[in-house]
Design an enzyme around this catalytic site. Structure first.
Site, PDB file in Angstrom:
ATOM      1  N   CYS A  48       0.843  -1.200   0.000  1.00 22.81           N
ATOM      2  CA  CYS A  48       0.000   0.000   0.000  1.00 22.81           C
ATOM      3  C   CYS A  48       0.876   1.246   0.000  1.00 22.81           C
ATOM      4  O   CYS A  48       1.784   1.371   0.822  1.00 22.81           O
ATOM      5  CB  CYS A  48      -0.900  -0.031   1.221  1.00 22.81           C
ATOM      6  SG  CYS A  48      -1.871   1.469   1.430  1.00 22.81           S
ATOM      7  N   CYS A  51       0.177   3.032   3.658  1.00 20.55           N
ATOM      8  CA  CYS A  51       0.542   2.474   4.962  1.00 20.55           C
ATOM      9  C   CYS A  51       1.552   1.339   4.885  1.00 20.55           C
ATOM     10  O   CYS A  51       2.031   0.872   5.914  1.00 20.55           O
ATOM     11  CB  CYS A  51      -0.706   2.011   5.716  1.00 20.55           C
ATOM     12  SG  CYS A  51      -1.358   0.441   5.126  1.00 20.55           S
ATOM     13  N   CYS A  66      -5.539  -2.988 -20.044  1.00 20.18           N
ATOM     14  CA  CYS A  66      -6.455  -1.900 -19.683  1.00 20.18           C
ATOM     15  C   CYS A  66      -5.723  -0.615 -19.356  1.00 20.18           C
ATOM     16  O   CYS A  66      -6.334   0.436 -19.215  1.00 20.18           O
ATOM     17  CB  CYS A  66      -7.356  -2.311 -18.512  1.00 20.18           C
ATOM     18  SG  CYS A  66      -6.530  -2.393 -16.913  1.00 20.18           S
ATOM     19  N   CYS A 100      -5.668   0.507   6.086  1.00 26.05           N
ATOM     20  CA  CYS A 100      -5.794   1.956   6.275  1.00 26.05           C
ATOM     21  C   CYS A 100      -6.985   2.568   5.544  1.00 26.05           C
ATOM     22  O   CYS A 100      -7.245   3.757   5.690  1.00 26.05           O
ATOM     23  CB  CYS A 100      -4.505   2.667   5.873  1.00 26.05           C
ATOM     24  SG  CYS A 100      -4.212   2.721   4.099  1.00 26.05           S
ATOM     25  N   HIS A 103      -7.979   4.152  -0.980  1.00 25.38           N
ATOM     26  CA  HIS A 103      -8.484   3.681  -2.266  1.00 25.38           C
ATOM     27  C   HIS A 103      -7.337   3.147  -3.122  1.00 25.38           C
ATOM     28  O   HIS A 103      -6.298   3.792  -3.252  1.00 25.38           O
ATOM     29  CB  HIS A 103      -9.168   4.850  -2.984  1.00 25.38           C
ATOM     30  CG  HIS A 103      -9.603   4.532  -4.387  1.00 25.38           C
ATOM     31  ND1 HIS A 103     -10.774   3.850  -4.651  1.00 25.38           N
ATOM     32  CD2 HIS A 103      -9.024   4.796  -5.583  1.00 25.38           C
ATOM     33  CE1 HIS A 103     -10.887   3.713  -5.981  1.00 25.38           C
ATOM     34  NE2 HIS A 103      -9.853   4.283  -6.565  1.00 25.38           N
ATOM     35  N   HIS A 106     -10.338  -0.693  -8.607  1.00 33.06           N
ATOM     36  CA  HIS A 106     -11.565  -1.476  -8.661  1.00 33.06           C
ATOM     37  C   HIS A 106     -11.229  -2.904  -9.077  1.00 33.06           C
ATOM     38  O   HIS A 106     -10.193  -3.160  -9.673  1.00 33.06           O
ATOM     39  CB  HIS A 106     -12.556  -0.869  -9.659  1.00 33.06           C
ATOM     40  CG  HIS A 106     -13.153   0.424  -9.183  1.00 33.06           C
ATOM     41  ND1 HIS A 106     -12.520   1.638  -9.367  1.00 33.06           N
ATOM     42  CD2 HIS A 106     -14.298   0.706  -8.510  1.00 33.06           C
ATOM     43  CE1 HIS A 106     -13.273   2.600  -8.835  1.00 33.06           C
ATOM     44  NE2 HIS A 106     -14.361   2.064  -8.302  1.00 33.06           N
ATOM     45  N   ASP A 110     -13.579  -9.859 -14.984  1.00 32.75           N
ATOM     46  CA  ASP A 110     -13.268 -10.154 -16.389  1.00 32.75           C
ATOM     47  C   ASP A 110     -11.772 -10.417 -16.600  1.00 32.75           C
ATOM     48  O   ASP A 110     -11.204 -10.043 -17.612  1.00 32.75           O
ATOM     49  CB  ASP A 110     -13.740  -9.004 -17.285  1.00 32.75           C
ATOM     50  CG  ASP A 110     -13.045  -7.685 -16.947  1.00 32.75           C
ATOM     51  OD1 ASP A 110     -12.202  -7.665 -16.024  1.00 32.75           O
ATOM     52  OD2 ASP A 110     -13.339  -6.682 -17.608  1.00 32.75           O
ATOM     53  N   ARG A 119     -10.036  -9.312 -12.146  1.00 31.21           N
ATOM     54  CA  ARG A 119      -9.038  -8.335 -12.564  1.00 31.21           C
ATOM     55  C   ARG A 119      -9.028  -7.191 -11.556  1.00 31.21           C
ATOM     56  O   ARG A 119      -9.927  -6.360 -11.549  1.00 31.21           O
ATOM     57  CB  ARG A 119      -9.366  -7.801 -13.971  1.00 31.21           C
ATOM     58  CG  ARG A 119      -8.489  -6.632 -14.410  1.00 31.21           C
ATOM     59  CD  ARG A 119      -8.698  -6.306 -15.879  1.00 31.21           C
ATOM     60  NE  ARG A 119     -10.068  -5.900 -16.178  1.00 31.21           N
ATOM     61  CZ  ARG A 119     -10.486  -4.624 -16.223  1.00 31.21           C
ATOM     62  NH1 ARG A 119      -9.662  -3.628 -16.003  1.00 31.21           N
ATOM     63  NH2 ARG A 119     -11.757  -4.356 -16.509  1.00 31.21           N
ATOM     64  N   CYS A 121      -7.853  -3.969 -10.880  1.00 30.42           N
ATOM     65  CA  CYS A 121      -7.338  -2.890 -11.717  1.00 30.42           C
ATOM     66  C   CYS A 121      -6.893  -1.774 -10.774  1.00 30.42           C
ATOM     67  O   CYS A 121      -7.713  -1.057 -10.210  1.00 30.42           O
ATOM     68  CB  CYS A 121      -8.477  -2.445 -12.634  1.00 30.42           C
ATOM     69  SG  CYS A 121      -8.047  -1.139 -13.749  1.00 30.42           S
TER      70      CYS A 121
HETATM   71 ZN   LIG Z   1      -2.929   0.911   3.412  1.00 25.44          ZN
END
Ligand SMILES: [Zn+2]
Length: 135
Positions: A48, A51, A66, A100, A103, A106, A110, A119, A121
């Site tokens: 991440c 964090c 993609c 944490c 974001h 997603h 597929d 997947r 992404c």
């Molecule tokens: Zn994190």
């Protein structure tokens, strides 16, 4: 949901550069084909960007075409938090860091030809990559 790493928006803003803050804490999406981890193919671990929690292993990264780094599975199911996201007029599943709440991107069902069919992404800006040390 409470997270093991819990910081105020001000603390995150201080820690993260503006591009990373926008993705990790404001769920922005980096432009396709711009992420520096897109073509990363060395063996190693993806963590991440906020964090440092372990999120993905290089062995599950695949070329999805993609424009964002794509993985077919997280390092552990509990490493990520999946949240239904119906913004932009479509139902998608948002992926957040379970440690944490930042974001990451997603997940879509597929991932053709992968062992899971998923997947993940991910925004390159949301991740850090640590290559395995070479012997
Ligand atoms: Zn994190």
């Amino acid at each position: 949901m409470s997270y093991s790493v819990d910081k105020t928006p001000e603390q995150w803003r201080e820690q993260l550069d503006p591009d990373r803050f926008a993705v990790l804490r404001q769920a922005a999406t980096e432009r396709a084909w711009t992420g520096e981890l897109l073509d990363e193919s060395r063996a190693g671990l993806y963590t991440c960007g906020a964090c440092g929690a372990e999120l993905f292993r290089s062995g599950t990264k695949f070329d999805s075409g993609c424009g964002w780094p794509s993985f077919y599975e997280s390092v552990r199911p509990e490493a990520v938090e999946l949240i239904e996201d119906d913004s932009l007029g479509m139902v998608r599943t948002e992926v957040r860091c379970a440690a944490c709440g930042s974001h990451l991107g997603h997940v879509f069902p597929d991932g053709f030809g992968t062992p899971t069919g998923d997947r993940y992404c991910m925004n390159s800006l949301a991740l850090e990559f640590t290559p395995e040390t070479e012997e």
